[in-house]
Design a protein around this motif. Sequence first.
Motif, PDB file in Angstrom:
ATOM      1  N   GLY A 218      -2.026 -25.363  23.372  1.00  0.00           N
ATOM      2  CA  GLY A 218      -1.422 -24.546  22.320  1.00  0.00           C
ATOM      3  C   GLY A 218      -0.672 -25.375  21.306  1.00  0.00           C
ATOM      4  N   VAL A 219       0.050 -26.400  21.801  1.00  0.00           N
ATOM      5  CA  VAL A 219       0.789 -27.275  20.886  1.00  0.00           C
ATOM      6  C   VAL A 219      -0.169 -28.104  20.039  1.00  0.00           C
ATOM      7  CG1 VAL A 219       2.495 -29.118  20.720  1.00  0.00           C
ATOM      8  CG2 VAL A 219       2.746 -27.360  22.454  1.00  0.00           C
ATOM      9  N   VAL A 220      -1.287 -28.538  20.631  1.00  0.00           N
ATOM     10  CA  VAL A 220      -2.294 -29.285  19.867  1.00  0.00           C
ATOM     11  C   VAL A 220      -2.842 -28.420  18.741  1.00  0.00           C
ATOM     12  CG1 VAL A 220      -4.628 -30.247  19.967  1.00  0.00           C
ATOM     13  CG2 VAL A 220      -2.942 -30.893  21.691  1.00  0.00           C
ATOM     14  N   LEU A 221      -3.196 -27.180  19.065  1.00  0.00           N
ATOM     15  CA  LEU A 221      -3.688 -26.265  18.030  1.00  0.00           C
ATOM     16  C   LEU A 221      -2.633 -26.062  16.944  1.00  0.00           C
ATOM     17  CD1 LEU A 221      -5.416 -23.543  20.251  1.00  0.00           C
ATOM     18  CD2 LEU A 221      -6.529 -25.311  18.882  1.00  0.00           C
ATOM     19  N   ALA A 222      -1.386 -25.878  17.374  1.00  0.00           N
ATOM     20  CA  ALA A 222      -0.308 -25.696  16.404  1.00  0.00           C
ATOM     21  C   ALA A 222      -0.092 -26.971  15.587  1.00  0.00           C
ATOM     22  CB  ALA A 222       0.982 -25.309  17.127  1.00  0.00           C
ATOM     23  N   SER A 223      -0.232 -28.130  16.237  1.00  0.00           N
ATOM     24  CA  SER A 223      -0.047 -29.395  15.529  1.00  0.00           C
ATOM     25  C   SER A 223      -1.134 -29.605  14.486  1.00  0.00           C
ATOM     26  CB  SER A 223      -0.050 -30.562  16.527  1.00  0.00           C
ATOM     27  OG  SER A 223       1.025 -30.469  17.422  1.00  0.00           O
ATOM     28  N   PHE A 224      -2.377 -29.259  14.837  1.00  0.00           N
ATOM     29  CA  PHE A 224      -3.456 -29.341  13.856  1.00  0.00           C
ATOM     30  C   PHE A 224      -3.151 -28.460  12.647  1.00  0.00           C
ATOM     31  CE2 PHE A 224      -6.574 -30.953  17.131  1.00  0.00           C
ATOM     32  CZ  PHE A 224      -6.870 -32.121  16.437  1.00  0.00           C
ATOM     33  N   ALA A 225      -2.666 -27.251  12.937  1.00  0.00           N
ATOM     34  CA  ALA A 225      -2.345 -26.330  11.852  1.00  0.00           C
ATOM     35  C   ALA A 225      -1.208 -26.873  10.994  1.00  0.00           C
ATOM     36  CB  ALA A 225      -1.973 -24.961  12.420  1.00  0.00           C
ATOM     37  N   ALA A 226      -0.161 -27.401  11.655  1.00  0.00           N
ATOM     38  CA  ALA A 226       0.976 -27.954  10.906  1.00  0.00           C
ATOM     39  C   ALA A 226       0.567 -29.194  10.122  1.00  0.00           C
ATOM     40  CB  ALA A 226       2.114 -28.287  11.867  1.00  0.00           C
ATOM     41  N   LEU A 227      -0.283 -30.023  10.722  1.00  0.00           N
ATOM     42  CA  LEU A 227      -0.752 -31.229  10.039  1.00  0.00           C
ATOM     43  C   LEU A 227      -1.571 -30.873   8.808  1.00  0.00           C
ATOM     44  CD1 LEU A 227      -1.007 -34.318  10.058  1.00  0.00           C
ATOM     45  CD2 LEU A 227      -3.019 -34.060  11.538  1.00  0.00           C
TER      46      LEU A 227
ATOM     47  N   TYR B 281      11.948 -31.115  24.252  1.00  0.00           N
ATOM     48  CA  TYR B 281      12.406 -30.676  22.934  1.00  0.00           C
ATOM     49  C   TYR B 281      13.241 -31.740  22.223  1.00  0.00           C
ATOM     50  CZ  TYR B 281      10.450 -26.156  23.923  1.00  0.00           C
ATOM     51  OH  TYR B 281       9.564 -25.135  24.197  1.00  0.00           O
ATOM     52  N   LEU B 282      13.876 -32.617  22.973  1.00  0.00           N
ATOM     53  CA  LEU B 282      14.600 -33.721  22.339  1.00  0.00           C
ATOM     54  C   LEU B 282      13.652 -34.792  21.817  1.00  0.00           C
ATOM     55  CD1 LEU B 282      17.624 -34.218  24.780  1.00  0.00           C
ATOM     56  CD2 LEU B 282      17.703 -33.320  22.445  1.00  0.00           C
ATOM     57  N   THR B 283      12.532 -35.016  22.499  1.00  0.00           N
ATOM     58  CA  THR B 283      11.611 -36.082  22.087  1.00  0.00           C
ATOM     59  C   THR B 283      10.468 -35.588  21.206  1.00  0.00           C
ATOM     60  OG1 THR B 283      10.370 -35.810  24.157  1.00  0.00           O
ATOM     61  CG2 THR B 283      12.097 -37.472  24.131  1.00  0.00           C
ATOM     62  N   ALA B 284      10.293 -34.281  21.095  1.00  0.00           N
ATOM     63  CA  ALA B 284       9.205 -33.748  20.261  1.00  0.00           C
ATOM     64  C   ALA B 284       9.754 -32.905  19.115  1.00  0.00           C
ATOM     65  CB  ALA B 284       8.230 -32.938  21.120  1.00  0.00           C
ATOM     66  N   ILE B 285      10.276 -31.735  19.412  1.00  0.00           N
ATOM     67  CA  ILE B 285      10.704 -30.802  18.358  1.00  0.00           C
ATOM     68  C   ILE B 285      11.857 -31.360  17.531  1.00  0.00           C
ATOM     69  CG2 ILE B 285      11.583 -28.505  17.865  1.00  0.00           C
ATOM     70  CD1 ILE B 285       8.673 -28.603  18.839  1.00  0.00           C
TER      71      ILE B 285
ATOM     72  N   ILE C  56       4.967 -38.199  12.055  1.00  0.00           N
ATOM     73  CA  ILE C  56       5.607 -37.611  13.228  1.00  0.00           C
ATOM     74  C   ILE C  56       4.798 -36.432  13.768  1.00  0.00           C
ATOM     75  CG2 ILE C  56       7.132 -36.015  12.001  1.00  0.00           C
ATOM     76  CD1 ILE C  56       8.021 -38.196  15.048  1.00  0.00           C
ATOM     77  N   THR C  57       4.179 -35.646  12.899  1.00  0.00           N
ATOM     78  CA  THR C  57       3.355 -34.533  13.385  1.00  0.00           C
ATOM     79  C   THR C  57       2.108 -35.056  14.097  1.00  0.00           C
ATOM     80  OG1 THR C  57       2.362 -34.336  11.170  1.00  0.00           O
ATOM     81  CG2 THR C  57       4.163 -32.828  11.718  1.00  0.00           C
ATOM     82  N   GLN C  58       1.546 -36.153  13.593  1.00  0.00           N
ATOM     83  CA  GLN C  58       0.412 -36.762  14.281  1.00  0.00           C
ATOM     84  C   GLN C  58       0.830 -37.318  15.640  1.00  0.00           C
ATOM     85  OE1 GLN C  58      -1.484 -39.701  11.809  1.00  0.00           O
ATOM     86  NE2 GLN C  58      -2.058 -38.232  10.233  1.00  0.00           N
ATOM     87  N   ALA C  59       2.028 -37.891  15.723  1.00  0.00           N
ATOM     88  CA  ALA C  59       2.510 -38.433  16.994  1.00  0.00           C
ATOM     89  C   ALA C  59       2.645 -37.326  18.037  1.00  0.00           C
ATOM     90  CB  ALA C  59       3.854 -39.131  16.789  1.00  0.00           C
TER      91      ALA C  59
ATOM     92  N   LEU D 276       3.167 -47.264  14.367  1.00  0.00           N
ATOM     93  CA  LEU D 276       2.618 -47.470  15.703  1.00  0.00           C
ATOM     94  C   LEU D 276       3.684 -47.311  16.783  1.00  0.00           C
ATOM     95  CD1 LEU D 276       0.165 -50.475  15.185  1.00  0.00           C
ATOM     96  CD2 LEU D 276      -0.396 -48.064  15.510  1.00  0.00           C
ATOM     97  N   LEU D 277       4.874 -47.852  16.531  1.00  0.00           N
ATOM     98  CA  LEU D 277       5.945 -47.759  17.521  1.00  0.00           C
ATOM     99  C   LEU D 277       6.420 -46.318  17.691  1.00  0.00           C
ATOM    100  CD1 LEU D 277       8.110 -50.938  16.764  1.00  0.00           C
ATOM    101  CD2 LEU D 277       6.563 -50.539  18.700  1.00  0.00           C
ATOM    102  N   VAL D 278       6.572 -45.612  16.579  1.00  0.00           N
ATOM    103  CA  VAL D 278       6.997 -44.210  16.648  1.00  0.00           C
ATOM    104  C   VAL D 278       5.971 -43.384  17.417  1.00  0.00           C
ATOM    105  CG1 VAL D 278       7.408 -42.121  15.294  1.00  0.00           C
ATOM    106  CG2 VAL D 278       8.403 -44.301  14.561  1.00  0.00           C
ATOM    107  N   THR D 279       4.700 -43.593  17.096  1.00  0.00           N
ATOM    108  CA  THR D 279       3.638 -42.853  17.770  1.00  0.00           C
ATOM    109  C   THR D 279       3.615 -43.162  19.258  1.00  0.00           C
ATOM    110  OG1 THR D 279       2.298 -42.865  15.755  1.00  0.00           O
ATOM    111  CG2 THR D 279       1.157 -42.407  17.828  1.00  0.00           C
ATOM    112  N   ALA D 280       3.743 -44.434  19.600  1.00  0.00           N
ATOM    113  CA  ALA D 280       3.729 -44.838  21.013  1.00  0.00           C
ATOM    114  C   ALA D 280       4.908 -44.239  21.773  1.00  0.00           C
ATOM    115  CB  ALA D 280       3.753 -46.359  21.118  1.00  0.00           C
ATOM    116  N   ALA D 281       6.087 -44.207  21.141  1.00  0.00           N
ATOM    117  CA  ALA D 281       7.273 -43.664  21.803  1.00  0.00           C
ATOM    118  C   ALA D 281       7.113 -42.188  22.108  1.00  0.00           C
ATOM    119  CB  ALA D 281       8.506 -43.888  20.930  1.00  0.00           C
ATOM    120  N   VAL D 282       6.601 -41.432  21.136  1.00  0.00           N
ATOM    121  CA  VAL D 282       6.415 -39.995  21.335  1.00  0.00           C
ATOM    122  C   VAL D 282       5.332 -39.726  22.382  1.00  0.00           C
ATOM    123  CG1 VAL D 282       5.757 -37.823  20.219  1.00  0.00           C
ATOM    124  CG2 VAL D 282       7.238 -39.439  19.017  1.00  0.00           C
ATOM    125  N   ILE D 283       4.247 -40.497  22.354  1.00  0.00           N
ATOM    126  CA  ILE D 283       3.168 -40.315  23.337  1.00  0.00           C
ATOM    127  C   ILE D 283       3.669 -40.616  24.745  1.00  0.00           C
ATOM    128  CG2 ILE D 283       0.978 -41.262  24.161  1.00  0.00           C
ATOM    129  CD1 ILE D 283       0.129 -41.586  21.264  1.00  0.00           C
TER     130      ILE D 283
END
Length: 441
Positions: A179-188, A267-271, A288-291, A343-350
């Motif tokens: 659901g979050v992936v679908l929402a992320s695609f929409a937000a992106l 929610y602290l590391t994503a939202i 950040i939305t892609q991450a 790259l670092l931001v994306t890696a941290a969120v992942i």
Amino acid sequence: MTTGTLEDYDKQAAAATGPEQTTTSRRRILIAGTIGTAIEWYDFFIYGLIAPLVFDQLFFPKFDQLTATIAVFATFAVGFLARPLGGLVFGHFGDRLGRRSVLLCTLLMMGLATMSIGLLPTYASAGAIATIALVALRFLQGFALGGESTAAILMAIETAPGDRRGFSAAVIQAAGPVGVVLASFAALAISRLSEADLLSWGWRVPFLISAVLVALGVYMRLRIEESAAFREAGKAEAVPAVEAVKGHWRPILIVFFAEMAQTSYFYLTAIFTISFATRQLGVQKDVITQAVLFANLVGLVAMPLIGAWSDRIGRKRLFLAGVALATISMFAFYGVVASRDTLLVTAAVILAAGLIHPLMFSTEGSYFPELFPTRIRFTGVSIGKQLGTVLGGGIAPLVATSLFAQTGTTYAITGYYVALALAAMIALGFAQETSRSRLLG
């Protein structure tokens, strides 16, 4: 936790199998639960992903940027404040009338609330009425999710073989990242629009798409039957909440503290990071939305694997490992995000939302319900889980924003999470392993 040979484990797993349900019925329940839950989480999270981008201008234009951001997260928290009430109401009917009817009701309620947000006038055209309506609809979203997030899990574990409850529950949990992936695609997609298009019509589209998704979910859920465990549970409690609080307050507290740690970390590391990185650090919105999107793609693969792993080695140790790793990661997370390196931001969120968080989120799906007997399982899980969600994830972005505003540093946010994690570890110290036990009757 019971130990022994692989053969001993297989015998225990066979003995733990719940009431008989056909393979076709199990598969249909699992598919319907997964699709419906993904839709509900899309509806709930599309608000969390879009609101930090535009709602401060659309519904709180009279405030300065920081105050408007706090107001946006306050309305985000309203959805979580409604979840305990929804969990209590739907838990009552779910334990008395069955899980299936709750699944249909929550899906329809969530879908209608989400579509209505997409049709709202903004503050510029309707004034304070628009803001009030937004808050009311967000409340309905949370009320619906309070029942949905437990009902689908119960249907999965109450129909699964005893040695696959962890995997089945984790498949439903993985619907959250879907659901979050679908929402992320929409937000992106809408984040790439011009500012004018985004503010005029672009933000509405992801909310209105919910109509099609909900129709699909309802169709799937009309074709499933009630869980065998519920059908064979015997006479229902007149007031399940009273029995749950009186006779099962210990597992309720365990679920409460564990859920606070789990939800607050995500929610602290994503939202929260969406707003913090874009508003305070100047990170590009699409970075950040892609991450967040990549993290949830990783998570939806990791969760079923972790769930299956919990069937072999147990739920408790995996959940505790997740809490420990989450605590350690918080000491470095915001410093990495502050580097503004893509790259670092994306890696941290992942790492945080896609790998560490699933250790907690995927195992709780089976662990929490296994602590309660069938006759009050829905209510018992709902009370602990939804209250923990409110005081964990629900207020985490608001608390984090306020702490940063007061201190100008992220160290206070890290300390806030460490306190929640320690409380969870202490509570889980009193919990038993449940993976090889038969579901309580």
